[in-house]
Write a protein that holds these residues in place. Structure first.
Motif, PDB file in Angstrom:
ATOM      1  N   ARG A 251       0.766  -1.180  -0.007  1.00  0.00           N
ATOM      2  CA  ARG A 251       0.317   0.076   0.227  1.00  0.00           C
ATOM      3  C   ARG A 251       0.865   1.268   0.188  1.00  0.00           C
ATOM      4  NH1 ARG A 251      -3.284  -1.234   4.035  1.00  0.00           N
ATOM      5  NH2 ARG A 251      -2.049   0.245   5.742  1.00  0.00           N
ATOM      6  N   SER A 252       0.545   2.417  -0.793  1.00  0.00           N
ATOM      7  CA  SER A 252       1.327   3.524  -1.103  1.00  0.00           C
ATOM      8  C   SER A 252       0.467   4.542  -0.992  1.00  0.00           C
ATOM      9  CB  SER A 252       2.100   3.462  -2.147  1.00  0.00           C
ATOM     10  OG  SER A 252       1.190   3.334  -3.223  1.00  0.00           O
ATOM     11  N   THR A 253       0.820   5.793  -1.070  1.00  0.00           N
ATOM     12  CA  THR A 253       0.167   6.821  -0.926  1.00  0.00           C
ATOM     13  C   THR A 253      -0.878   7.122  -2.173  1.00  0.00           C
ATOM     14  OG1 THR A 253       2.069   8.177  -2.275  1.00  0.00           O
ATOM     15  CG2 THR A 253       1.888   8.332   0.369  1.00  0.00           C
ATOM     16  N   GLY A 254      -1.972   7.754  -1.774  1.00  0.00           N
ATOM     17  CA  GLY A 254      -2.951   7.608  -2.746  1.00  0.00           C
ATOM     18  C   GLY A 254      -3.901   6.385  -2.831  1.00  0.00           C
ATOM     19  N   SER A 255      -3.696   5.512  -1.771  1.00  0.00           N
ATOM     20  CA  SER A 255      -4.763   4.428  -1.657  1.00  0.00           C
ATOM     21  C   SER A 255      -5.874   4.846  -0.905  1.00  0.00           C
ATOM     22  CB  SER A 255      -3.898   3.171  -1.041  1.00  0.00           C
ATOM     23  OG  SER A 255      -3.621   3.712   0.532  1.00  0.00           O
ATOM     24  N   SER A 256      -6.867   4.252  -0.823  1.00  0.00           N
ATOM     25  CA  SER A 256      -8.128   4.360  -0.376  1.00  0.00           C
ATOM     26  C   SER A 256      -8.113   4.971   1.204  1.00  0.00           C
ATOM     27  CB  SER A 256      -9.091   3.315  -0.152  1.00  0.00           C
ATOM     28  OG  SER A 256      -8.525   2.258   0.574  1.00  0.00           O
ATOM     29  N   SER A 257      -7.054   4.343   1.947  1.00  0.00           N
ATOM     30  CA  SER A 257      -6.806   4.890   3.272  1.00  0.00           C
ATOM     31  C   SER A 257      -5.727   5.837   3.555  1.00  0.00           C
ATOM     32  CB  SER A 257      -6.554   3.792   4.104  1.00  0.00           C
ATOM     33  OG  SER A 257      -5.527   3.027   3.835  1.00  0.00           O
ATOM     34  N   GLU A 258      -4.954   6.447   2.405  1.00  0.00           N
ATOM     35  CA  GLU A 258      -3.753   7.074   2.369  1.00  0.00           C
ATOM     36  C   GLU A 258      -3.921   8.438   1.486  1.00  0.00           C
ATOM     37  OE1 GLU A 258      -1.408   6.908   4.486  1.00  0.00           O
ATOM     38  OE2 GLU A 258      -1.672   4.580   5.259  1.00  0.00           O
ATOM     39  N   SER A 259      -3.670   9.567   2.164  1.00  0.00           N
ATOM     40  CA  SER A 259      -3.558  10.712   1.224  1.00  0.00           C
ATOM     41  C   SER A 259      -2.648  10.799   0.133  1.00  0.00           C
ATOM     42  CB  SER A 259      -3.558  12.062   2.080  1.00  0.00           C
ATOM     43  OG  SER A 259      -2.374  12.129   2.900  1.00  0.00           O
ATOM     44  N   ALA A 260      -2.685  11.300  -0.619  1.00  0.00           N
ATOM     45  CA  ALA A 260      -1.658  11.635  -1.642  1.00  0.00           C
ATOM     46  C   ALA A 260      -0.851  12.655  -1.864  1.00  0.00           C
ATOM     47  CB  ALA A 260      -2.195  11.412  -3.298  1.00  0.00           C
ATOM     48  N   THR A 261      -0.647  13.647  -0.736  1.00  0.00           N
ATOM     49  CA  THR A 261       0.064  14.796  -0.571  1.00  0.00           C
ATOM     50  C   THR A 261       1.501  14.303  -0.276  1.00  0.00           C
ATOM     51  OG1 THR A 261      -0.418  14.680   1.852  1.00  0.00           O
ATOM     52  CG2 THR A 261      -1.829  15.964   0.329  1.00  0.00           C
ATOM     53  N   GLY A 262       2.460  14.996  -0.473  1.00  0.00           N
ATOM     54  CA  GLY A 262       3.623  15.129  -0.305  1.00  0.00           C
ATOM     55  C   GLY A 262       4.504  14.171  -1.522  1.00  0.00           C
TER      56      GLY A 262
END
Length: 741
Positions: A251-262
């Protein structure tokens, strides 16, 4: 305006101004976070681990160690694949849940019938070669064995682009941004033979995230990328196969539980039932236990080949993840840990698996950097405001309490929550603000001299240390390329000697021998790089320039041989007095000259002034060839050209491990006095006739020259024994050629 100027000109105002400048600089520096600050921060975390290492819990990880004893008993590595297949069968019968090799089988088995056929084709009868053709291939036998067992193989990431792509067995799925798009790709890899890869249950990267500055392993990647797809690490693949899981979820940034900022980052990796915390690059922070304090992880590989030991090993391996690796120094898989230990690389993988299975993690949260920057600014601001209010003594007390609170709170979070929060930089900022820039300048000036003396006093002669202290600009830290001469020395037959001595006697023996040998090196201006067990590595032309470094190294080497002769003559080791089987000591020395990189290979807190490069590797290989050539002292052609006034005899072109082409070596017999003697000139001429005769396969002329050489120098019987073997091979080849005609 006058009042303002008067205030600014006062002592307190000046100190406040300097303190504000230092605070602004330190806060800005922490925000930029250059590599040397990361080094200081990680060394702090290393100290935390030393104060509170991970608590060791037994199982379910075991290590089969290809140790020195196993290599001495079974033979030089790599072992025949049939021997390794036997190991796999034994471990499977003992109930191992998964067998994981921290070894890459990248080349065909040299003992396989097909390989023997190719190497013996020119000198072996046809019927023997035909018999070899029908024998089973060792690699295929090994492949058949691992196909019937839960075996995980490894591949090694390489910066070269000449490698190959590993086979991918584990499936990988991801949520959010594709990790392949932001993980640094590796150009190529050293992989196993294709027949082995197809038979394995899993394949993972054995590469470890070793810090380039201190050489300390602090993290291990759980996933790697070649720029096209993801691959699991050896740790992740071992865990997956042990659980019978089909793949790994990232799982990485941009997933359903993670924001895509930074910046894009890995936020979680799920391997079966386990989801260990990782860095943004998908690495696991390692939390170590002492390797030397818990030897129960290990069993010597040789024990697996002893039927009488197998019953007691059944409970040791039943249901365990078994890693196969090496602690042998000669196989060069020794790593440094934050605990200050040198451990086998396989121990790194084992400890990573242990902490995942037992849920014993370290983590550095993504908010840690921001917290440390704010704390740095606030600590400095409090010191600046406190100084005019409560005075220097009161501010010192306040600063001391603040620093104690920062360090105590950071260590508390480490002890109870496994959090890595750095208090050192914030504390250092408060200290710098208080002491001001002028005191720091004085401190750095004095520290320079102390640094030079402490760093080099144990490696250089006192005269050289004094020169460095007076002219420190001659010392270039960080590494520079320069022509050098490198020496490797090793004690011959050290294992039989050590078996006859108690540990205390062995230490005394090494001290008695290595001390005068080190003196001989330093007397000729040499720098001792390190002691490796019973070996010495040294070099010339650093840190001070010495144009005649090759000649100095030759003189030092000859002096070392004389030291050994003197020690043996007066029975300094008391071998004869104690009637030991080993009555004397012999050493082998290899010298090579060439360009290498020399400098500070560590950091200011963990310093190691050393030399690296191909010239170093060649010197080590030359020393290893002494026994084969039958000479105590061998030098390369480059060293001979750089010091032409010494007495040499050409040993011929010798194949060195890791080199594609043979290298011409020379036996160093003596100094300029011997070189100019009539006896040596006659021997040199005879030796030249021998070399020419061997080159044109003139057997009779070669035999005549060889007998003459032995008459002139009977002490070189071991050296000329190799030429006797050459003549026997020539005779055999000539006989075989005649029979074929």
């Amino acid at each position: 305006m006058r009042r303002v100027l008067k205030t600014l000109s006062s002592k307190r105002a000046l100190v406040a101004m300097i303190a504000c400048v230092i605070l602004a600089f330190m806060t800005g520096l922490r925000t930029a976070d250059p590599d040397f600050l990361k080094s200081i921060r990680e060394l702090t975390f290393d100290q935390y681990q030393r104060l509170h290492p991970r608590e060791y819990q037994t199982g379910p990880i075991r290590i089969v160690d290809l140790d020195e004893a196993s290599i001495a008993e079974i033979g030089q590595w790599p072992w025949p694949r049939t021997k390794i297949a036997e190991m796999v069968r034994v471990l499977t019968d003992l109930g191992a849940a998964t067998i994981v090799f921290d070894v890459v089988f990248s080349e065909p088995d040299r003992t396989s019938p097909a390989q023997l056929k190719n190497s013996l084709a020119a000198t072996t009868p046809k019927e023997v070669l035909e018999a070899l053709e029908i024998l089973p291939d060792h690699d295929e036998q090994f492949a058949d064995t691992i196909a019937e067992a839960p075996v995980v193989l490894g591949f090694a990431v390489t910066p070269d682009e000449t490698g190959s792509k590993p086979v991918k067995i584990a499936g990988t799925a991801f949520g959010g941004q594709d990790p392949v798009s932001f993980l640094p790709p590796f150009p190529a890899a050293v992989t196993n033979l294709e027949v082995l890869q197809k038979s394995a249950s899993g394949i993972g990267s054995i590469s470890i995230s070793e810090d380039d500055r201190e050489g300390i392993v602090r993290r291990v990647p759980l996933i790697v990328s070649d720029g096209e797809q993801l691959y699991p690490s050896l740790v992740a693949e071992a865990l997956r196969v042990a659980q019978g899981a089909s793949g790994i979820i990232v799982r990485s940034t941009g997933s359903s539980s993670e924001s895509a900022t930074g910046d894009p980052a890995v936020t979680a990796i799920k391997i079966g039932d386990f989801t260990p915390p990782t860095t943004a690059a998908g690495e696991l922070w390692l939390y170590f236990t002492s390797d030397r304090d818990f030897p129960e992880r290990y069993v010597s590989a040789r024990d697996l080949y002893k039927p009488e030991k197998l019953p007691e090993l059944a409970a040791f391996f039943e249901g365990q993840i078994v890693l196969v690796g090496t602690s042998a120094v000669g196989l060069r898989d020794i790593r440094a840990t934050p605990l200050g230990e040198q451990v086998p690389g396989v121990s790194i993988h084992a400890q990573a698996l242990e902490q995942i299975i037992f849920d014993q993690y370290l983590s550095r949260p993504d908010w840690a950097n921001g917290l440390e920057i704010i704390a740095t600014f606030l600590a400095g601001a409090i010191i600046i405001l406190a100084m005019p209010a409560i005075g220097s003594i009161g501010t010192a007390v306040l600063g001391g309490l603040m620093v104690a609170g920062l360090i105590g709170g950071s260590f508390y979070l480490f002890w109870n929550n496994g959090l890595l929060i750095d208090p050192i930089y914030t504390s250092l900022t408060a200290l710098l603000v208080f002491t001001a820039a002028t005191a720091l300048l004085y401190f750095l000036t004095e520290r320079e001299k102390k640094f030079v003396r402490q760093a080099f006093s144990q490696y250089l002669s006192p005269d050289l240390v004094n020169q460095l202290e007076q002219t420190p600009e001659q010392l270039t830290l960080g590494g520079e390329i320069r022509p050098m001469t490198i020496l490797f020395m090793d004690i011959r037959g050290f294992t039989p000697i050590s078996e006859q001595l108690t540990p205390e006697e062995l230490v005394s023996f090494l001290n008695t021998l290595l001390s005068p040998l080190s003196d001989a090196i330093q007397a000729e201006g040499g720098t001792i790089d390190k002691y490796i067990g019973d070996s010495i590595m040294a070099f010339w032309n650093a840190p001070l320039h010495t144009p005649d470094h090759a000649a100095m190294a030759c003189r030092a080497s000859l002096a070392m041989l004389k030291v050994v002769d003197d020690l043996n003559a007066r029975d300094a080791f008391r071998f004869k007095a104690r009637k030991l089987k080993s009555q004397s000591v012999k050493i082998g020395i290899g010298l090579n000259s060439g360009e290498a990189c020399v400098g500070n290979m560590g950091s200011a807190r963990r310093f190691n002034y050393s030399v690296i490069g191909d010239a170093v590797n060649v010197a080590s290989r030359i020393e290893s060839s002494c026994k084969t050539v039958g000479s105590e002292l061998l030098v390369s052609e480059d060293t001979r050209k750089a010091a032409p006034t010494f007495a040499y005899l050409e040993a011929g072109e010798i194949e060195l491990k890791g080199k594609s082409e043979p290298i011409k070596l020379f036996a160093l017999l003596g100094d300029e006095g011997l070189r100019n003697s009539e006896e040596f000139r006659e021997l040199e001429a005879t030796h030249t006739r021998l070399l020419r005769a061997v080159a044109v396969s003139d057997i009779q002329a070669a035999e005549d020259a060889l007998q003459s050489a032995l008459l002139l120098a009977p002490s070189l019987m071991d050296f000329y024994g190799r030429f006797e073997d050459m003549l026997e091979n020539l005779k055999t080849a000539k006989t075989a050629s005649s029979a074929a005609q």
